[in-house]
Design a protein around this motif. Structure first.
Motif, PDB file in Angstrom:
ATOM      1  N   GLY A  67       5.128 -11.055 -39.710  1.00  0.00           N
ATOM      2  CA  GLY A  67       5.271  -9.690 -40.200  1.00  0.00           C
ATOM      3  C   GLY A  67       6.144  -9.609 -41.436  1.00  0.00           C
ATOM      4  O   GLY A  67       5.818  -8.902 -42.405  1.00  0.00           O
ATOM      5  N   ILE A  68       7.259 -10.343 -41.432  1.00  0.00           N
ATOM      6  CA  ILE A  68       8.153 -10.352 -42.600  1.00  0.00           C
ATOM      7  C   ILE A  68       7.446 -10.954 -43.808  1.00  0.00           C
ATOM      8  O   ILE A  68       7.525 -10.436 -44.934  1.00  0.00           O
ATOM      9  CB  ILE A  68       9.433 -11.141 -42.270  1.00  0.00           C
ATOM     10  CG1 ILE A  68      10.239 -10.405 -41.198  1.00  0.00           C
ATOM     11  CG2 ILE A  68      10.277 -11.352 -43.520  1.00  0.00           C
ATOM     12  CD1 ILE A  68      11.410 -11.199 -40.649  1.00  0.00           C
ATOM     13  N   ALA A  69       6.726 -12.070 -43.601  1.00  0.00           N
ATOM     14  CA  ALA A  69       6.019 -12.725 -44.712  1.00  0.00           C
ATOM     15  C   ALA A  69       4.930 -11.820 -45.283  1.00  0.00           C
ATOM     16  O   ALA A  69       4.745 -11.755 -46.508  1.00  0.00           O
ATOM     17  CB  ALA A  69       5.415 -14.043 -44.223  1.00  0.00           C
ATOM     18  N   ALA A  70       4.204 -11.129 -44.400  1.00  0.00           N
ATOM     19  CA  ALA A  70       3.149 -10.238 -44.880  1.00  0.00           C
ATOM     20  C   ALA A  70       3.715  -9.086 -45.693  1.00  0.00           C
ATOM     21  O   ALA A  70       3.125  -8.663 -46.691  1.00  0.00           O
ATOM     22  CB  ALA A  70       2.336  -9.710 -43.700  1.00  0.00           C
ATOM     23  N   ARG A  71       4.865  -8.562 -45.274  1.00  0.00           N
ATOM     24  CA  ARG A  71       5.470  -7.457 -46.015  1.00  0.00           C
ATOM     25  C   ARG A  71       6.040  -7.920 -47.355  1.00  0.00           C
ATOM     26  O   ARG A  71       5.896  -7.231 -48.372  1.00  0.00           O
ATOM     27  CB  ARG A  71       6.591  -6.823 -45.180  1.00  0.00           C
ATOM     28  CG  ARG A  71       7.232  -5.614 -45.858  1.00  0.00           C
ATOM     29  CD  ARG A  71       8.362  -5.029 -45.044  1.00  0.00           C
ATOM     30  NE  ARG A  71       9.515  -5.930 -44.981  1.00  0.00           N
ATOM     31  CZ  ARG A  71      10.678  -5.611 -44.408  1.00  0.00           C
ATOM     32  NH1 ARG A  71      10.819  -4.435 -43.823  1.00  0.00           N
ATOM     33  NH2 ARG A  71      11.666  -6.479 -44.383  1.00  0.00           N
ATOM     34  N   ARG A  72       6.640  -9.096 -47.348  1.00  0.00           N
ATOM     35  CA  ARG A  72       7.337  -9.550 -48.554  1.00  0.00           C
ATOM     36  C   ARG A  72       6.404 -10.193 -49.570  1.00  0.00           C
ATOM     37  O   ARG A  72       6.536  -9.981 -50.780  1.00  0.00           O
ATOM     38  CB  ARG A  72       8.435 -10.533 -48.160  1.00  0.00           C
ATOM     39  CG  ARG A  72       9.349 -10.911 -49.290  1.00  0.00           C
ATOM     40  CD  ARG A  72      10.630 -11.532 -48.774  1.00  0.00           C
ATOM     41  NE  ARG A  72      11.596 -11.724 -49.823  1.00  0.00           N
ATOM     42  CZ  ARG A  72      12.834 -12.166 -49.628  1.00  0.00           C
ATOM     43  NH1 ARG A  72      13.230 -12.450 -48.395  1.00  0.00           N
ATOM     44  NH2 ARG A  72      13.662 -12.316 -50.634  1.00  0.00           N
ATOM     45  N   PHE A  73       5.450 -10.983 -49.099  1.00  0.00           N
ATOM     46  CA  PHE A  73       4.596 -11.731 -50.014  1.00  0.00           C
ATOM     47  C   PHE A  73       3.139 -11.285 -50.000  1.00  0.00           C
ATOM     48  O   PHE A  73       2.355 -11.722 -50.846  1.00  0.00           O
ATOM     49  CB  PHE A  73       4.650 -13.234 -49.679  1.00  0.00           C
ATOM     50  CG  PHE A  73       6.043 -13.791 -49.656  1.00  0.00           C
ATOM     51  CD1 PHE A  73       6.766 -13.949 -50.836  1.00  0.00           C
ATOM     52  CD2 PHE A  73       6.652 -14.136 -48.459  1.00  0.00           C
ATOM     53  CE1 PHE A  73       8.059 -14.461 -50.816  1.00  0.00           C
ATOM     54  CE2 PHE A  73       7.941 -14.644 -48.426  1.00  0.00           C
ATOM     55  CZ  PHE A  73       8.652 -14.809 -49.605  1.00  0.00           C
ATOM     56  N   GLY A  74       2.772 -10.456 -49.031  1.00  0.00           N
ATOM     57  CA  GLY A  74       1.385 -10.039 -48.900  1.00  0.00           C
ATOM     58  C   GLY A  74       0.669 -10.871 -47.846  1.00  0.00           C
ATOM     59  O   GLY A  74       0.978 -12.057 -47.650  1.00  0.00           O
ATOM     60  N   ALA A  75      -0.286 -10.250 -47.178  1.00  0.00           N
ATOM     61  CA  ALA A  75      -0.993 -10.937 -46.093  1.00  0.00           C
ATOM     62  C   ALA A  75      -1.752 -12.163 -46.594  1.00  0.00           C
ATOM     63  O   ALA A  75      -1.779 -13.200 -45.934  1.00  0.00           O
ATOM     64  CB  ALA A  75      -1.949  -9.969 -45.398  1.00  0.00           C
ATOM     65  N   SER A  76      -2.372 -12.059 -47.771  1.00  0.00           N
ATOM     66  CA  SER A  76      -3.166 -13.182 -48.287  1.00  0.00           C
ATOM     67  C   SER A  76      -2.311 -14.419 -48.501  1.00  0.00           C
ATOM     68  O   SER A  76      -2.702 -15.536 -48.133  1.00  0.00           O
ATOM     69  CB  SER A  76      -3.848 -12.777 -49.599  1.00  0.00           C
ATOM     70  OG  SER A  76      -4.734 -11.697 -49.409  1.00  0.00           O
ATOM     71  N   THR A  77      -1.135 -14.235 -49.088  1.00  0.00           N
ATOM     72  CA  THR A  77      -0.238 -15.374 -49.333  1.00  0.00           C
ATOM     73  C   THR A  77       0.260 -15.964 -48.024  1.00  0.00           C
ATOM     74  O   THR A  77       0.308 -17.191 -47.853  1.00  0.00           O
ATOM     75  CB  THR A  77       0.955 -14.927 -50.194  1.00  0.00           C
ATOM     76  OG1 THR A  77       0.484 -14.402 -51.432  1.00  0.00           O
ATOM     77  CG2 THR A  77       1.892 -16.096 -50.466  1.00  0.00           C
ATOM     78  N   ALA A  78       0.637 -15.103 -47.073  1.00  0.00           N
ATOM     79  CA  ALA A  78       1.118 -15.588 -45.780  1.00  0.00           C
ATOM     80  C   ALA A  78       0.038 -16.383 -45.062  1.00  0.00           C
ATOM     81  O   ALA A  78       0.299 -17.460 -44.499  1.00  0.00           O
ATOM     82  CB  ALA A  78       1.571 -14.411 -44.915  1.00  0.00           C
ATOM     83  N   VAL A  79      -1.191 -15.869 -45.101  1.00  0.00           N
ATOM     84  CA  VAL A  79      -2.293 -16.553 -44.420  1.00  0.00           C
ATOM     85  C   VAL A  79      -2.626 -17.870 -45.097  1.00  0.00           C
ATOM     86  O   VAL A  79      -2.833 -18.898 -44.433  1.00  0.00           O
ATOM     87  CB  VAL A  79      -3.539 -15.640 -44.368  1.00  0.00           C
ATOM     88  CG1 VAL A  79      -4.742 -16.410 -43.862  1.00  0.00           C
ATOM     89  CG2 VAL A  79      -3.274 -14.454 -43.467  1.00  0.00           C
ATOM     90  N   ALA A  80      -2.716 -17.871 -46.413  1.00  0.00           N
ATOM     91  CA  ALA A  80      -3.049 -19.103 -47.130  1.00  0.00           C
ATOM     92  C   ALA A  80      -2.012 -20.190 -46.866  1.00  0.00           C
ATOM     93  O   ALA A  80      -2.362 -21.364 -46.653  1.00  0.00           O
ATOM     94  CB  ALA A  80      -3.157 -18.819 -48.627  1.00  0.00           C
TER      95      ALA A  80
END
Length: 467
Positions: A331-344
């Motif tokens: 959740g923190i990564a998706a908020r800070r970097f965006g879901a696409s970046t977190a998933v990749a």
């Protein structure tokens, strides 16, 4: 978030308190969900049930959950998340009490069927989180709720055995059920009511029945896929039935005035991309969940460790901890970097670790570290996918979109487990029950390749609407 939603939303402080209650409920349901697996030998002994009946007991809740989750999400979107959640938890509580009091297998199975409704609590919780928190806090809150559900599963795995042996098998169901009842009361008191997203509409019962048939048949196909060589006619017949049900469901949904699932929703790149990635990631993760314990236990020619159940539990504990913290981290990564970046990033770590474990598994710590990284990366990916699905649709479709992610997650785990079993069966030489080391290597490599291919769908995530 639209103006009307912003006007109706309660203060963020109230929402945060309610989210705390949702987190407590998620932890309690995760605990109740996980108590059967570690105590299955004890249940088989005390209830005088066969291994085949034990296998049925271990999957019946999973099947129920796959059927209930989309229905709960859809009903939450249309009737209000809190209203549906409270009623659903009443069913789950009844199931927990039935399981706690069960004197025999049929009654215990009935309790497990009712408990399976708990999977629907997740999309309903996401509906409430999204309605009662500002957009900037939604991603972390979804991650916290997801992480607490996994953490509850870890707790259930650890305490089920001691409770069943120290008190009785009845209490391992009763204790988390009592916490669920308390948590549900807290949610009822602390979480503000959320009005339905739109005007009341008639339920598309034909579409609902056909969707349930599609999911149930698909799970049967996955369960029998490993036996296609010995039962080709049965598997082929199920595939035909599945195709007919899918065709019928699509036809009904296109014509329905108020379809149970709007097919235009599934056509959105960010939505179908989330489902494709979730399936691939969970299938790859399931391979490791199946093969790593087998590799710990096997004592082959130059490989394996011959570990017992207690040692395997200790070896897997770091991975379980990583799975629990992966929700909030995702959740923190998706908020800070965006879901696409977190998933990749998660996919990259996951696929690289799977391939690395295929070739480097000569020491216990190799597998312990590898399993922990796999659990962490997988949890980050799935949490980010839930967040992306939730924030790519309007508030009236939050439950529908996120519940289907959870169903795809179940299907991915089922597919990965079946493929893993097929690899080990095919890689076991005649006259022995010890698989060849190459079977493990091939399984890990293929899992890594399938996971890596899901990177091709990551670019579709940027095409969805953002909060």
């Amino acid at each position: 978030m639209d103006v009307m939603s912003s006007t109706l939303a309660p203060p963020a402080r109230i929402g945060k308190v309610g989210v705390g209650a949702l987190g407590m409920l998620a932890a309690a349901t995760g605990t109740l969900e996980s108590v059967v697996a570690p105590t299955l030998p004890l249940l088989q002994r005390e209830l005088s049930i066969s291994p085949a009946q034990g296998a049925l007991l271990s999957v019946v809740m999973l099947v129920t959950g796959a059927l209930v989750a989309p229905v709960a999400g859809i009903m939450g979107d249309r009737r209000g998340g809190k209203r549906v959640l409270i009623r659903l938890m009443a069913v789950v509580s009844a199931g927990g009490l039935v399981s706690a009091l069960a004197p025999n297998l049929p009654v215990l199975l009935a309790g497990q069927v009712l408990q399976g409704a708990m999977v629907g609590a997740m999309p309903l919780s996401f509906i409430l989180v999204r309605k009662h928190l500002p957009p900037g806090q939604t991603q972390v809150a979804i991650g916290v709720v997801s992480g607490l559900f996994v953490g509850g599963g870890m707790l259930g795995t650890l305490i089920a055995g001691p409770i069943a042996e120290g008190l009785s098998r009845h209490w391992m169901f009763a204790i988390p059920t009592l916490v669920i009842i308390l948590s549900t009361l807290l949610v009822h008191v602390l979480m503000p009511d959320d009005p339905p997203a739109g005007a009341a509409t008639r339920i598309d019962w034909p579409g609902l029945v056909l969707l349930s048939g599609v999911l149930l048949t698909l799970m049967l196909v996955l369960a029998m896929a490993a036996d296609i060589g010995s039962q080709p006619i049965a598997v082929g017949a199920l595939v035909v039935v599945l195709a007919a049900l899918v065709t019928g469901w699509v036809t009904v949904e296109r014509r329905a005035a108020s379809p149970i699932v709007d097919l235009r929703l599934l056509a959105q790149p960010a939505i179908w991309g989330s489902y494709v990635i979730t399936f691939a990631v969970c299938a790859g993760t399931a391979v490791s969940m199946f093969l790593v314990p087998q590799l710990f236990a096997v004592s082959g020619d130059g490989y394996g460790f011959g570990a017992g159940s207690t040692d395997i539990g200790r070896y897997l504990l770091p991975g379980t901890v990583m799975a629990a913290v992966s929700g909030p981290l995702g959740g923190i990564a998706a908020r800070r970097f965006g879901a696409s970046t977190a998933v990749a990033t998660g996919i990259g770590v996951l696929s690289a670790t799977l391939v690395a474990v295929a070739f480097v598994h000569t020491e216990v710590w190799h597998l312990v570290v590898g399993k922990a990284l796999i659990a962490l990366a997988s949890g980050v990916c799935v949490t980010a996918m839930v967040i992306k699905a939730a924030t790519s649709v309007d508030h009236g479709n939050t439950g529908t979109a996120t519940s289907l992610v959870l169903v795809v997650r179940v299907l991915g785990f089922a597919a990965g487990a079946q493929v893993s079993g097929a690899f080990l069966t095919a890689g076991t030489p005649a006259g022995t029950d010890v698989p060849a080391e190459s079977a493990f290597v091939i399984g890990f490599v293929i899992a890594g390749a399938v996971t890596a291919l899901s990177l091709l769908a990551v670019r579709t995530l940027s095409k969805g609407a953002k909060e």
